[in-house]
Design a protein around this motif. Structure first.
Motif, PDB file in Angstrom:
ATOM      1  N   LEU A  45       0.958  -1.500   0.488  1.00  0.00           N
ATOM      2  CA  LEU A  45       0.137  -0.080   0.295  1.00  0.00           C
ATOM      3  C   LEU A  45       0.994   1.327   0.077  1.00  0.00           C
ATOM      4  O   LEU A  45       0.681   2.238  -0.496  1.00  0.00           O
ATOM      5  CB  LEU A  45      -0.685   0.104   1.137  1.00  0.00           C
ATOM      6  N   GLU A  46       1.714   0.940   0.714  1.00  0.00           N
ATOM      7  CA  GLU A  46       3.077   2.207   0.762  1.00  0.00           C
ATOM      8  C   GLU A  46       3.552   2.328  -0.679  1.00  0.00           C
ATOM      9  O   GLU A  46       3.873   3.312  -1.077  1.00  0.00           O
ATOM     10  CB  GLU A  46       3.853   2.417   1.819  1.00  0.00           C
ATOM     11  N   CYS A  47       4.061   1.363  -1.626  1.00  0.00           N
ATOM     12  CA  CYS A  47       4.431   1.133  -2.579  1.00  0.00           C
ATOM     13  C   CYS A  47       3.492   1.762  -3.479  1.00  0.00           C
ATOM     14  O   CYS A  47       3.686   2.848  -4.616  1.00  0.00           O
ATOM     15  CB  CYS A  47       4.903   0.050  -2.881  1.00  0.00           C
ATOM     16  N   LEU A  48       1.976   1.138  -2.927  1.00  0.00           N
ATOM     17  CA  LEU A  48       1.146   1.543  -4.385  1.00  0.00           C
ATOM     18  C   LEU A  48       0.957   3.555  -4.127  1.00  0.00           C
ATOM     19  O   LEU A  48       0.423   4.330  -5.253  1.00  0.00           O
ATOM     20  CB  LEU A  48      -0.498   0.956  -3.918  1.00  0.00           C
ATOM     21  N   LYS A  49       1.153   4.230  -3.539  1.00  0.00           N
ATOM     22  CA  LYS A  49       0.597   5.613  -2.704  1.00  0.00           C
ATOM     23  C   LYS A  49       1.651   6.242  -3.580  1.00  0.00           C
ATOM     24  O   LYS A  49       1.692   7.525  -4.014  1.00  0.00           O
ATOM     25  CB  LYS A  49       0.380   6.029  -1.327  1.00  0.00           C
ATOM     26  N   GLU A  50       3.195   5.848  -3.387  1.00  0.00           N
ATOM     27  CA  GLU A  50       4.628   6.164  -3.631  1.00  0.00           C
ATOM     28  C   GLU A  50       4.362   6.420  -5.080  1.00  0.00           C
ATOM     29  O   GLU A  50       4.717   7.536  -5.517  1.00  0.00           O
ATOM     30  CB  GLU A  50       5.601   6.223  -2.997  1.00  0.00           C
ATOM     31  N   ILE A  51       4.164   5.495  -5.914  1.00  0.00           N
ATOM     32  CA  ILE A  51       4.068   5.053  -7.161  1.00  0.00           C
ATOM     33  C   ILE A  51       2.752   6.281  -7.835  1.00  0.00           C
ATOM     34  O   ILE A  51       3.192   6.746  -9.114  1.00  0.00           O
ATOM     35  CB  ILE A  51       3.558   4.111  -7.488  1.00  0.00           C
ATOM     36  N   ARG A  52       1.372   6.276  -7.043  1.00  0.00           N
ATOM     37  CA  ARG A  52       0.772   6.327  -7.760  1.00  0.00           C
ATOM     38  C   ARG A  52       1.160   8.433  -7.242  1.00  0.00           C
ATOM     39  O   ARG A  52       0.049   9.450  -8.140  1.00  0.00           O
ATOM     40  CB  ARG A  52      -0.859   6.780  -7.114  1.00  0.00           C
ATOM     41  N   GLU A  53       1.830   8.745  -6.589  1.00  0.00           N
ATOM     42  CA  GLU A  53       2.099  10.280  -6.416  1.00  0.00           C
ATOM     43  C   GLU A  53       3.399  10.790  -7.043  1.00  0.00           C
ATOM     44  O   GLU A  53       3.427  11.818  -7.006  1.00  0.00           O
ATOM     45  CB  GLU A  53       2.680  10.128  -4.920  1.00  0.00           C
ATOM     46  N   ASN A  54       3.703   9.943  -8.237  1.00  0.00           N
ATOM     47  CA  ASN A  54       4.563  10.548  -9.695  1.00  0.00           C
ATOM     48  C   ASN A  54       3.915   9.894 -10.632  1.00  0.00           C
ATOM     49  O   ASN A  54       3.759   9.352 -11.256  1.00  0.00           O
ATOM     50  CB  ASN A  54       6.144   9.057  -8.789  1.00  0.00           C
ATOM     51  N   SER A  55       4.366  11.083 -10.789  1.00  0.00           N
ATOM     52  CA  SER A  55       3.341  11.066 -12.220  1.00  0.00           C
ATOM     53  C   SER A  55       4.388  10.753 -13.424  1.00  0.00           C
ATOM     54  O   SER A  55       3.794  10.206 -14.611  1.00  0.00           O
ATOM     55  CB  SER A  55       3.301  12.561 -13.116  1.00  0.00           C
ATOM     56  N   PHE A 102       4.839   7.766 -13.317  1.00  0.00           N
ATOM     57  CA  PHE A 102       3.957   6.423 -13.623  1.00  0.00           C
ATOM     58  C   PHE A 102       2.844   6.078 -13.708  1.00  0.00           C
ATOM     59  O   PHE A 102       2.058   5.206 -13.515  1.00  0.00           O
ATOM     60  CB  PHE A 102       4.755   6.036 -12.063  1.00  0.00           C
ATOM     61  N   ARG A 103       2.151   7.335 -14.101  1.00  0.00           N
ATOM     62  CA  ARG A 103       0.736   7.389 -14.317  1.00  0.00           C
ATOM     63  C   ARG A 103      -0.109   6.611 -15.122  1.00  0.00           C
ATOM     64  O   ARG A 103      -1.023   6.026 -14.955  1.00  0.00           O
ATOM     65  CB  ARG A 103       0.012   8.585 -14.637  1.00  0.00           C
ATOM     66  N   ASP A 104       0.764   5.378 -16.311  1.00  0.00           N
ATOM     67  CA  ASP A 104       0.322   5.250 -17.430  1.00  0.00           C
ATOM     68  C   ASP A 104       0.303   3.592 -17.206  1.00  0.00           C
ATOM     69  O   ASP A 104       0.741   2.484 -17.139  1.00  0.00           O
ATOM     70  CB  ASP A 104       0.848   4.934 -18.424  1.00  0.00           C
ATOM     71  N   LEU A 105       1.626   3.280 -16.060  1.00  0.00           N
ATOM     72  CA  LEU A 105       1.678   1.831 -15.141  1.00  0.00           C
ATOM     73  C   LEU A 105       0.398   0.871 -14.410  1.00  0.00           C
ATOM     74  O   LEU A 105      -0.601   1.971 -13.389  1.00  0.00           O
ATOM     75  CB  LEU A 105       2.828   1.958 -14.127  1.00  0.00           C
ATOM     76  N   VAL A 106      -0.146  -0.066 -14.686  1.00  0.00           N
ATOM     77  CA  VAL A 106      -0.871  -1.092 -14.563  1.00  0.00           C
ATOM     78  C   VAL A 106      -0.158  -1.884 -13.443  1.00  0.00           C
ATOM     79  O   VAL A 106       0.671  -2.307 -12.760  1.00  0.00           O
ATOM     80  CB  VAL A 106      -0.929  -2.235 -15.815  1.00  0.00           C
TER      81      VAL A 106
END
Length: 150
Positions: free
Chosen positions: A72-82, A84-88
């Motif tokens: 969950l921490e990784c998910l939040k960090e990934i989604r905060e970085n533009s 990675f916006r297209d990363l599934v």
């Protein structure tokens, strides 16, 4: 980051050695053109993703319950970085708790998969997820299609 590779780039982050082995074996048996990179911890995953020469993978299978840095921490960090916006991101967990499903949905995961105990179901699940047209699927993302059950 670039996604022009002819092979599907797949990441798996899971602290359980048996789960990593079963997943790797299932990918091999599917005989799809892919490159699988496996990480034991969320810290290793984030170091890899944030490296300037790392290519954006097609999909990340991410366990929730990991020490040091949770999925969950990784998910939040990934989604905060533009970048990675297209990363599934496929949450890949033994948990089927409503709270985990809700939290990962609201934090931007694309799909939630409860780890199958059966190897053939695991192969079928991975095959199904890798063959989703994510561009179309993400446009219609809703809670009913978020939890994958096979």
């Amino acid at each position: 980051m670039d996604t022009t590779h002819s092979q599907m780039q797949i990441l798996l982050c899971d602290d359980d050695e048996d789960d990593r082995m079963f997943f790797s074996d299932a990918i091999k048996e599917l005989k799809m053109q892919n490159v699988l990179n496996v990480f034991e911890t969320g810290l290793q995953l984030m170091d890899y993703l944030n490296h300037p020469e790392t290519y954006l993978p097609h999909i990340l299978f991410l366990d929730i319950n990991m020490p040091c840095k949770s999925g969950l921490e990784c998910l939040k960090e990934i989604r905060e970085n533009s970048k990675f916006r297209d990363l599934v991101i496929a949450i890949y967990s033994t948990s089927a708790s409503e709270q985990d499903i809700e939290e990962t949905f609201t934090n931007g995961a694309n799909i939630y998969i409860k780890k199958p105990a059966d190897f053939n179901k695991l192969k079928k699940t991975i095959h199904q997820v890798l063959n989703i047209n994510w561009q179309y699927h993400t446009a219609g993302l809703n809670k009913e299609t978020f939890f994958l059950s096979i």
